[in-house]
Design an enzyme around this catalytic site. Sequence first.
Site, PDB file in Angstrom:
ATOM      1  N   MET A 274       2.596  -2.515  -5.899  1.00 17.13           N
ATOM      2  CA  MET A 274       1.232  -2.840  -6.313  1.00 17.13           C
ATOM      3  C   MET A 274       0.538  -3.822  -5.370  1.00 17.13           C
ATOM      4  O   MET A 274      -0.633  -4.143  -5.579  1.00 17.13           O
ATOM      5  CB  MET A 274       1.257  -3.444  -7.722  1.00 17.13           C
ATOM      6  CG  MET A 274       1.697  -2.483  -8.806  1.00 17.13           C
ATOM      7  SD  MET A 274       0.599  -1.055  -8.970  1.00 17.13           S
ATOM      8  CE  MET A 274      -0.930  -1.860  -9.448  1.00 17.13           C
ATOM      9  N   ARG A 275       1.241  -4.287  -4.343  1.00 14.08           N
ATOM     10  CA  ARG A 275       0.620  -5.271  -3.459  1.00 14.08           C
ATOM     11  C   ARG A 275      -0.609  -4.692  -2.763  1.00 14.08           C
ATOM     12  O   ARG A 275      -1.608  -5.391  -2.551  1.00 14.08           O
ATOM     13  CB  ARG A 275       1.634  -5.778  -2.431  1.00 14.08           C
ATOM     14  CG  ARG A 275       1.073  -6.886  -1.550  1.00 14.08           C
ATOM     15  CD  ARG A 275       2.113  -7.484  -0.629  1.00 14.08           C
ATOM     16  NE  ARG A 275       2.981  -8.393  -1.362  1.00 14.08           N
ATOM     17  CZ  ARG A 275       4.286  -8.223  -1.498  1.00 14.08           C
ATOM     18  NH1 ARG A 275       4.866  -7.173  -0.960  1.00 14.08           N
ATOM     19  NH2 ARG A 275       5.019  -9.080  -2.164  1.00 14.08           N
ATOM     20  N   ALA A 276      -0.561  -3.414  -2.406  1.00  9.64           N
ATOM     21  CA  ALA A 276      -1.700  -2.794  -1.712  1.00  9.64           C
ATOM     22  C   ALA A 276      -2.951  -2.828  -2.575  1.00  9.64           C
ATOM     23  O   ALA A 276      -4.059  -3.097  -2.074  1.00  9.64           O
ATOM     24  CB  ALA A 276      -1.358  -1.360  -1.327  1.00  9.64           C
TER      25      ALA A 276
END
Length: 666
Positions: A274-276
């Site tokens: 989910m970092r993107a």
Amino acid sequence: MSTPFPFTAVVGQDDLRLALLLNAVSPAVGGVLVRGEKGTAKSTAVRALSALLPEVDVVPGCRFSCDPGSPDPACPDGPHAPGASGSRPARMVELPVGASEDRLVGALDIERALSEGVKAFEPGLLADAHRGILYVDEVNLLHDHLVDLLLDAAAMGASYVEREGVSVRHASRFLLVGTMNPEEGELRPQLLDRFGLTVEVAASREPDQRVEVVRRRLAYDDDPAGFAARWAGEEASVRQRVVAARALLPSVRLGDGALRQIAATCAAFEVDGMRADIVMARTATALAAWAGRSDVLAEDVRQAALLALPHRRRRNPFDAPGLDEDKLDETLEEFGGQDPGDGDDDPDDPGPGGGPGGQPEPGDAPGGDGDTAARPEAGEGGEPRPSGAGEQSPVRAAEPFRAKVLSVPGLGEGAAGRRSRARTEHGRTTGARRPRGALTKLHLAATVRAAAPHQRARGRSGPGLVVRRDDLRQATREGREGNLVLFVVDASGSMAARQRMGAVKGAVLSLLLDAYQRRDKVGLVTFRGSAAEVALPPTSSVDAAAARLESLPTGGRTPLAAGLLRAHEVLRVERLRDPARRALVVVVTDGRATGGPEPVALASRAARLFAAEQVASVVVDCESGPVRLGLAGRLADELGGTAVTLDELRADSIAGLVKDVQRRAA
């Protein structure tokens, strides 16, 4: 102090400048990784950015740059009295590639901590960079454990230093910028993902733009101060815009529609985790603030995707970063009611460095020699390449597989990696010794044992232990090192028979993937016809080696002796450059030797050179068919190594290979 080159005087490199400015507006974006060929103003632009950042309010005398408005309650120099305030320019701190862990995070005075119970702490570069810029040139060459410490501090906003139960914590929030030349090796995917944005840069091919670059550089070199003065107005304008964008940022609205576009884009391009999504959201918000808007538009989401996603789509080190812009536009149009804009035009208000116009196409990213080379099929276009008599066109490599680990026997002291056993700064503790120079890893039990017999003579009267410098013991540790894996590949006509070369290339490609994961350097020597050549000198760029391998033609006789002698010369030169790095020679051949007078005897003598120098070696036997001559096995014996077949090279079929290599080399 030297006058830096003005940021606004950098010619072109729009995406690079925009990415740096977005991080200046919102450090929460997560930093920038700048990838590109040498001589493309990567370092110049980064060093110039600090002049555009506003001054920092600090507590006078605090070595950790605490904000007087909200000082860090855990600051080692605290607690700070209220009211005291000062200011200084924003710093840009450079982390050298060869820096030690203590230089990065700081160091405790272990002797005083043990004898006096005092936390005497010397701050490192992470403290100096707090509320400024931390710049790492050639970040791909930085040791893995330093990169881990660096990125952990960037993610947590704090640095922790711990030595034998004594710990110090201080705030460390900074704009992280790394630059790298992909020809010198890639970063691990996990580390790539920790950089918020990635930008690909390349030198312009437009003569007028190149002329302007040279003109400005010469003018700067002749009179740095005068050149900077001519650009002072533009610099002040951009500095004011950064301040205004920072003030506007908290009020920028990221609506549900934009969030839906961000989530759909990350899902469509199959990025991990989910970092993107979070980075895209922060980047789109910063883009809106930079443009002076209070709402995030589809064009902000599109530009954020171009900066935040390309490096997160790589599945192996041989994939070039990139993004399918047509697919991006389709996704944005499907999941948003707004026009995402034409991919060939800049946003309405890109500002300095704005707009996707400089974004490279997916296949154009520089990734070392041979990046643009396709994987041609044999006989592509119906005609073989006319490269020489008896030469056949290159064939596609077979699908790579997980290769069995090959290691160098013994205990080395080379660069940190993941292949062979070595004495390292990190790993399991195996013993203790007197420190040579500064103490970095204390062996507490050994130190206590050394000090205990002298307590009465030193007049000990209380509960504390009287410790002297001579009592301190450095922990010796064993971990893993990276090696030089030198491939010596037979590209003669006998290897091309029965279409074996595709399987051979697949095997070497598998070993290259393994070398990438284990942080090795790799080199490639090929031999065919009447000579051998160094197709790739030792390098950390395994994707460059893969590209050379894919374009390798075959045909002609088998000058095995020439290939071995050329490999021996490569190792000799490399030992002079890096004597601590041990080598593993992987000879890929069927063992035949033809061409010239006494080819078999010459090959035998060349092989014995490796055995005499105890160079670890493995022969990958490529012989096939019902009748086998066993020539590769004889070559392995003369090399002092071991022989394995292509099938045995797979990880699930040769469980005892490493032990066999070590047994033969012992």
